[in-house]
Write a protein that holds these residues in place. Sequence first.
Motif, short mmCIF file in Angstrom:
data_model
loop_
_atom_site.label_atom_id
_atom_site.label_comp_id
_atom_site.label_asym_id
_atom_site.label_seq_id
_atom_site.Cartn_x
_atom_site.Cartn_y
_atom_site.Cartn_z
N ASP A 1 0.80 -1.23 0.00
CA ASP A 1 0.00 0.00 0.00
C ASP A 1 0.83 1.28 0.00
O ASP A 1 0.35 2.33 -0.42
N THR A 2 2.06 1.20 0.49
CA THR A 2 2.90 2.40 0.61
C THR A 2 4.01 2.37 -0.43
O THR A 2 4.78 1.42 -0.49
N GLU A 3 4.08 3.41 -1.24
CA GLU A 3 5.09 3.49 -2.28
C GLU A 3 6.49 3.71 -1.67
O GLU A 3 6.62 4.27 -0.58
N PRO A 4 7.53 3.27 -2.37
CA PRO A 4 8.89 3.45 -1.86
C PRO A 4 9.24 4.92 -1.64
O PRO A 4 8.84 5.79 -2.40
N SER A 5 9.98 5.17 -0.58
CA SER A 5 10.53 6.49 -0.28
C SER A 5 11.75 6.26 0.58
O SER A 5 12.05 5.13 0.98
N CYS A 6 12.45 7.32 0.91
CA CYS A 6 13.66 7.18 1.73
C CYS A 6 13.37 6.77 3.16
O CYS A 6 14.28 6.44 3.92
N THR A 7 12.11 6.76 3.55
CA THR A 7 11.75 6.22 4.85
C THR A 7 11.98 4.72 4.87
O THR A 7 12.34 4.14 5.90
N TYR A 8 11.77 4.09 3.72
CA TYR A 8 11.80 2.63 3.63
C TYR A 8 13.03 2.07 2.94
O TYR A 8 13.40 0.92 3.17
N VAL A 9 13.63 2.84 2.03
CA VAL A 9 14.65 2.26 1.16
C VAL A 9 15.68 3.32 0.75
O VAL A 9 15.34 4.50 0.60
N VAL A 10 16.94 2.91 0.61
CA VAL A 10 17.98 3.80 0.10
C VAL A 10 17.87 3.80 -1.41
O VAL A 10 18.20 2.81 -2.08
N MET A 11 17.40 4.92 -1.99
CA MET A 11 17.02 4.94 -3.40
C MET A 11 17.28 6.32 -3.99
O MET A 11 17.76 7.24 -3.31
N GLY B 1 12.72 -10.45 8.97
CA GLY B 1 13.83 -9.77 9.61
C GLY B 1 15.07 -9.67 8.74
O GLY B 1 16.19 -9.74 9.23
N THR B 2 14.87 -9.48 7.42
CA THR B 2 15.99 -9.22 6.52
C THR B 2 15.84 -7.79 5.99
O THR B 2 14.72 -7.31 5.81
N TYR B 3 16.96 -7.14 5.74
CA TYR B 3 16.94 -5.70 5.46
C TYR B 3 17.72 -5.34 4.20
O TYR B 3 18.57 -6.09 3.74
N ASP B 4 17.39 -4.18 3.65
CA ASP B 4 18.00 -3.70 2.40
C ASP B 4 17.75 -4.66 1.25
O ASP B 4 18.55 -4.77 0.32
N MET B 5 16.61 -5.36 1.28
CA MET B 5 16.25 -6.22 0.15
C MET B 5 15.90 -5.38 -1.06
O MET B 5 15.99 -5.83 -2.20
N LEU B 6 15.48 -4.17 -0.81
CA LEU B 6 15.19 -3.21 -1.88
C LEU B 6 16.11 -2.02 -1.69
O LEU B 6 16.19 -1.45 -0.61
N GLY B 7 16.83 -1.65 -2.74
CA GLY B 7 17.69 -0.48 -2.67
C GLY B 7 19.04 -0.75 -2.03
O GLY B 7 19.45 -1.89 -1.81
N ASN B 8 19.75 0.32 -1.74
CA ASN B 8 21.13 0.33 -1.25
C ASN B 8 22.05 -0.19 -2.35
O ASN B 8 22.48 0.59 -3.18
N VAL B 9 22.37 -1.49 -2.41
CA VAL B 9 23.07 -2.01 -3.58
C VAL B 9 22.33 -3.25 -4.08
O VAL B 9 21.66 -3.94 -3.30
N SER B 10 22.43 -3.51 -5.37
CA SER B 10 21.81 -4.70 -5.94
C SER B 10 22.55 -5.95 -5.45
O SER B 10 23.71 -5.88 -5.05
N GLU B 11 21.86 -7.08 -5.49
CA GLU B 11 22.42 -8.31 -4.94
C GLU B 11 22.49 -9.40 -6.01
O GLU B 11 21.54 -9.62 -6.75
#
Length: 277
Positions: free
Chosen positions: A195-205, A232-242
């Motif tokens: 429901d909530t679009e990505p933003s810097c609150t949620y993801v490094v983008m 409980g896993t983090y940075d699955m979206l954004g920061n660096v690709s995996e």
Amino acid sequence: GQYERAIADYNEAIRLNPQSATAYNSRAMAHVALGRLERAIQDFGEVIYLPILTEPDPHVGPRTEVGIPSRPRAAPIPEASFMMGCNTDIDSNCGADESPYHEVTVSAFYMDRYEVTAEEYKACVDAGSCTYTGSTTSDNRTYDVVGKEKFPINFVTWQQASDYCAYQNKRLPKEAEWEKVVRTFDGRLYPWGSDTEPSCTYVVMDDGGSGCGTSNPTAIGSRHIDGGTIHGTYDMLGNVSEWMADWYASDYYTSSPATDPTGPASGSARVTRGGAY
């Protein structure tokens, strides 16, 4: 109103004391009152893990230095089925290689909660088990840069990423495993929900400039409170690709097995997921 204010207070309490079971539990109840069940499940999950934090565990890493709760390094992911691919009912940006939307069953596995840091990768290089041949001049590089020790390593090849995993007696995730962790039981669009679009609150983008205005990736887990998965896993979206273990093929989903798909037998490129800063 009052529940949002309470959540803000609990966020601050958790920032000050990441091992406060009371704060996690209270925030979960506030999310329940607001109908945010997936966020409540995530917080209840934190409470389940907290009692074992005082016990020695080989999975516990040095990540508490950047304010991340000390907890088992690897998250257990149970065997389950999920819907893989792009769901056109909730996503208007589906690519041809994301179709068809199909059910997949994945066996139980473990996934590291955070991306590999620059200092962790350098330790592998120093041990003689890894190599670094990436940029030594880019302002965006994180390897061997003072102040970026807790940033995710970048400028590494698929083989170098695979070698690091072998050094840790682990392996790269299969694409289906990665997507299962994000989609979870409800087929969500993002790690935190749909429901909530990505933003810097949620993801490094790229929001206000790349890297949320920093032009760089950010220390692992910096979006811990809002951007994590229910596992409980983090940075699955954004920061660096995996990097994924799989070879890439644009039509793989049309013929992939329904249980534990491993990607094409060969190819010219490997899969990456998660997007970057």
